[in-house]
Design a protein around this motif. Structure first.
Motif, PDB file in Angstrom:
ATOM      1  N   THR A 226     -72.507  93.524  70.368  1.00  0.00           N
ATOM      2  CA  THR A 226     -73.774  93.482  69.642  1.00  0.00           C
ATOM      3  C   THR A 226     -73.637  92.448  68.538  1.00  0.00           C
ATOM      4  N   VAL A 227     -74.536  91.511  68.551  1.00  0.00           N
ATOM      5  CA  VAL A 227     -74.477  90.414  67.588  1.00  0.00           C
ATOM      6  C   VAL A 227     -75.637  90.580  66.621  1.00  0.00           C
ATOM      7  N   ASP A 228     -75.330  90.505  65.334  1.00  0.00           N
ATOM      8  CA  ASP A 228     -76.427  90.471  64.360  1.00  0.00           C
ATOM      9  C   ASP A 228     -76.141  89.371  63.349  1.00  0.00           C
ATOM     10  N   SER A 229     -77.172  89.034  62.620  1.00  0.00           N
ATOM     11  CA  SER A 229     -77.083  87.865  61.740  1.00  0.00           C
ATOM     12  C   SER A 229     -76.077  88.062  60.613  1.00  0.00           C
ATOM     13  N   ALA A 230     -75.730  89.301  60.316  1.00  0.00           N
ATOM     14  CA  ALA A 230     -74.794  89.545  59.215  1.00  0.00           C
ATOM     15  C   ALA A 230     -73.347  89.303  59.650  1.00  0.00           C
ATOM     16  N   ARG A 231     -73.055  89.446  60.946  1.00  0.00           N
ATOM     17  CA  ARG A 231     -71.661  89.366  61.405  1.00  0.00           C
ATOM     18  C   ARG A 231     -71.313  87.988  61.968  1.00  0.00           C
ATOM     19  N   GLY A 232     -72.232  87.347  62.602  1.00  0.00           N
ATOM     20  CA  GLY A 232     -71.918  86.102  63.293  1.00  0.00           C
ATOM     21  C   GLY A 232     -72.143  84.872  62.431  1.00  0.00           C
ATOM     22  N   ILE A 233     -71.268  83.907  62.583  1.00  0.00           N
ATOM     23  CA  ILE A 233     -71.420  82.618  61.892  1.00  0.00           C
ATOM     24  C   ILE A 233     -71.523  81.541  62.968  1.00  0.00           C
ATOM     25  N   ALA A 234     -72.536  80.707  62.844  1.00  0.00           N
ATOM     26  CA  ALA A 234     -72.714  79.639  63.845  1.00  0.00           C
ATOM     27  C   ALA A 234     -71.535  78.676  63.794  1.00  0.00           C
ATOM     28  N   ALA A 235     -71.005  78.338  64.969  1.00  0.00           N
ATOM     29  CA  ALA A 235     -69.893  77.376  65.033  1.00  0.00           C
ATOM     30  C   ALA A 235     -70.439  75.960  64.878  1.00  0.00           C
ATOM     31  N   VAL A 236     -69.618  75.082  64.327  1.00  0.00           N
ATOM     32  CA  VAL A 236     -70.031  73.677  64.222  1.00  0.00           C
ATOM     33  C   VAL A 236     -69.665  72.963  65.528  1.00  0.00           C
ATOM     34  N   ALA A 237     -70.316  71.839  65.763  1.00  0.00           N
ATOM     35  CA  ALA A 237     -70.159  71.131  67.041  1.00  0.00           C
ATOM     36  C   ALA A 237     -68.700  70.809  67.348  1.00  0.00           C
ATOM     37  N   ALA A 238     -67.935  70.478  66.311  1.00  0.00           N
ATOM     38  CA  ALA A 238     -66.535  70.092  66.526  1.00  0.00           C
ATOM     39  C   ALA A 238     -65.697  71.252  67.058  1.00  0.00           C
ATOM     40  N   GLU A 239     -66.186  72.466  66.874  1.00  0.00           N
ATOM     41  CA  GLU A 239     -65.421  73.635  67.335  1.00  0.00           C
ATOM     42  C   GLU A 239     -65.721  73.977  68.788  1.00  0.00           C
ATOM     43  N   LEU A 240     -66.753  73.353  69.344  1.00  0.00           N
ATOM     44  CA  LEU A 240     -67.184  73.712  70.699  1.00  0.00           C
ATOM     45  C   LEU A 240     -66.485  72.857  71.755  1.00  0.00           C
ATOM     46  N   PRO A 241     -66.313  73.389  72.955  1.00  0.00           N
ATOM     47  CA  PRO A 241     -65.761  72.578  74.050  1.00  0.00           C
ATOM     48  C   PRO A 241     -66.655  71.368  74.299  1.00  0.00           C
ATOM     49  N   ASP A 242     -66.029  70.265  74.682  1.00  0.00           N
ATOM     50  CA  ASP A 242     -66.765  69.024  74.920  1.00  0.00           C
ATOM     51  C   ASP A 242     -67.355  69.059  76.330  1.00  0.00           C
ATOM     52  N   THR A 243     -68.478  69.719  76.461  1.00  0.00           N
ATOM     53  CA  THR A 243     -69.127  69.856  77.768  1.00  0.00           C
ATOM     54  C   THR A 243     -70.625  70.036  77.570  1.00  0.00           C
ATOM     55  N   PRO A 244     -71.420  69.505  78.476  1.00  0.00           N
ATOM     56  CA  PRO A 244     -72.879  69.690  78.339  1.00  0.00           C
ATOM     57  C   PRO A 244     -73.327  71.107  78.668  1.00  0.00           C
ATOM     58  N   TYR A 245     -72.429  71.914  79.182  1.00  0.00           N
ATOM     59  CA  TYR A 245     -72.833  73.247  79.631  1.00  0.00           C
ATOM     60  C   TYR A 245     -72.737  74.314  78.543  1.00  0.00           C
ATOM     61  N   ILE A 246     -72.350  73.914  77.348  1.00  0.00           N
ATOM     62  CA  ILE A 246     -72.317  74.846  76.211  1.00  0.00           C
ATOM     63  C   ILE A 246     -73.368  74.393  75.194  1.00  0.00           C
ATOM     64  N   ALA A 247     -74.275  75.316  74.854  1.00  0.00           N
ATOM     65  CA  ALA A 247     -75.366  74.978  73.934  1.00  0.00           C
ATOM     66  C   ALA A 247     -74.992  75.231  72.487  1.00  0.00           C
ATOM     67  N   ALA A 248     -74.211  76.271  72.234  1.00  0.00           N
ATOM     68  CA  ALA A 248     -73.905  76.659  70.856  1.00  0.00           C
ATOM     69  C   ALA A 248     -72.701  77.580  70.859  1.00  0.00           C
ATOM     70  N   GLY A 249     -72.248  77.899  69.666  1.00  0.00           N
ATOM     71  CA  GLY A 249     -71.111  78.808  69.532  1.00  0.00           C
ATOM     72  C   GLY A 249     -71.325  79.750  68.375  1.00  0.00           C
TER      73      GLY A 249
END
Lengths: 179, 153
Positions: B108-131
């Motif tokens: 269960t994800v809520d805005s208080a627990r999750g922090i958006a990942a920055v682009a540099a932290e994501l795999p280099d692939t077009p198939y991932i939209a966000a982290g």
């Protein structure tokens, strides 16, 4: 995909496939064909009027593979007097009552300009009302009474057999060259 | 207030891969099933592991690792197949499956627990939209539009 009144269940190497009967085909025994040179993907030739039609030797992944021990080839008619074939290890005729073909489209780019070489799939061993050992999206095992669990165990196992799209299969075979 | 909290919560499924963890909204997940016989689809891309029977359908199964440019994944003793609903605009029988590395977990994800990942932290692939970083772990969210383009070019 158009519904066929009969299908050929074809074994090619370790692959098992269905060919819709509506496509128009001929099964030729090896002794009625002229064997091709050892080099190249063509295993044999079938003489039709003034033409000769190639039969390709493939493995279960449908890649050209030289094989010596084969007994028959299936030729698909692409136009009157024209066509292309492939070597088959085993061939069985199935009627439409024995086969329930459902729509299926492979993922990824089609390997031929005519599209994907498979246009349907048959789940063999299917019994109406059959259930899987399955879980819901929360990861919980599905429930069932002992009788239901026992019934599931007695069901035949299910296997997917892919159904050729004849037009695309012809295009793929013709792209192999050597003819 | 309770209604406000409910709006901020998203029920999702963690899908463990070999080197990453996907996060999919539960609404996109039809079922999680054991790995059965997967029949190869000749002439298909390497990331298409094959096709498996599910209910009355034949469902293609994908190696997300291979789709992202890595090696093709093989089932482990803990592997499952996550059956996902058809992508937006596709026909209602076009379910697809993703092979997991281990057992998927509800999250269960809520805005208080999750922090958006920055682009540099994501795999280099077009198939991932966000982290999303959750408890120090990186969960990656697939780009369903990019998947659709790869699946049905």
């Amino acid at each position: 995909m158009a519904k066929a009144t009969q299908y050929l269940r074809v074994q090619i190497g370790d692959g098992l496939f269905l060919l819709p009967g509506a496509s128009g085909y001929a099964i030729e025994q090896r002794e009625n064909l002229s064997t091709a040179d050892a080099a190249g993907p063509v295993a044999a030739w079938r003489a039709v009027r003034n033409r000769r039609l190639p039969a390709y030797s493939l493995d279960g992944a449908l890649k050209p593979a030289r094989r010596e021990t084969w007994q028959r080839a299936i030729f698909i008619e692409s136009a009157p007097g024209d066509g292309v074939g492939f070597v088959a290890d085993d061939v069985h005729l199935l009627t439409e009552e024995e086969v329930t073909v459902a729509s299926f489209e492979p993922l990824g780019p089609p390997p031929t300009p005519a599209g994907h070489v498979f246009g349907g799939a048959w789940i063999s061993g299917t019994t109406p009302g059959m259930e899987d050992d399955r879980r819901d999206a929360g990861g919980r095992a599905s429930s069932g009474t002992n009788a239901e669990v026992e019934r599931r165990r007695e069901q035949p196992s299910k296997h997917v057999i892919l159904v050729f799209e004849p037009r695309a299969l012809v295009a793929y075979l013709q792209s192999l060259g050597g003819a | 207030m309770a209604q406000q909290r409910a709006l901020e919560r998203i029920h999702a499924l963690e899908i463990p891969l070999r080197d990453a963890t996907l996060l999919m909204p539960s609404a996109t997940v039809a079922e999680v099933v054991n790995v059965g016989e997967i029949v190869p689809v000749p002439l298909g891309p390497a990331w298409l592991l094959g096709v498996m029977p599910w209910r009355t359908l034949s469902v293609p199964v994908v190696s997300f690792e291979a789709l992202m440019g890595g090696a093709v994944s093989a089932p482990t003793p803990g592997s499952k197949i996550v059956i996902l609903y058809p992508l937006n605009g596709r026909r209602d029988w076009e379910f697809y499956g993703v092979l997991t590395h281990s057992e998927p977990r509800p999250q269960t994800v809520d805005s208080a627990r999750g922090i958006a990942a920055v682009a540099a932290e994501l795999p280099d692939t077009p198939y991932i939209a966000a982290g999303l970083k959750l408890g120090g772990r990186l969960l990656v969210i697939p780009d369903l539009d990019a998947l659709k383009k790869a699946f049905y070019p």
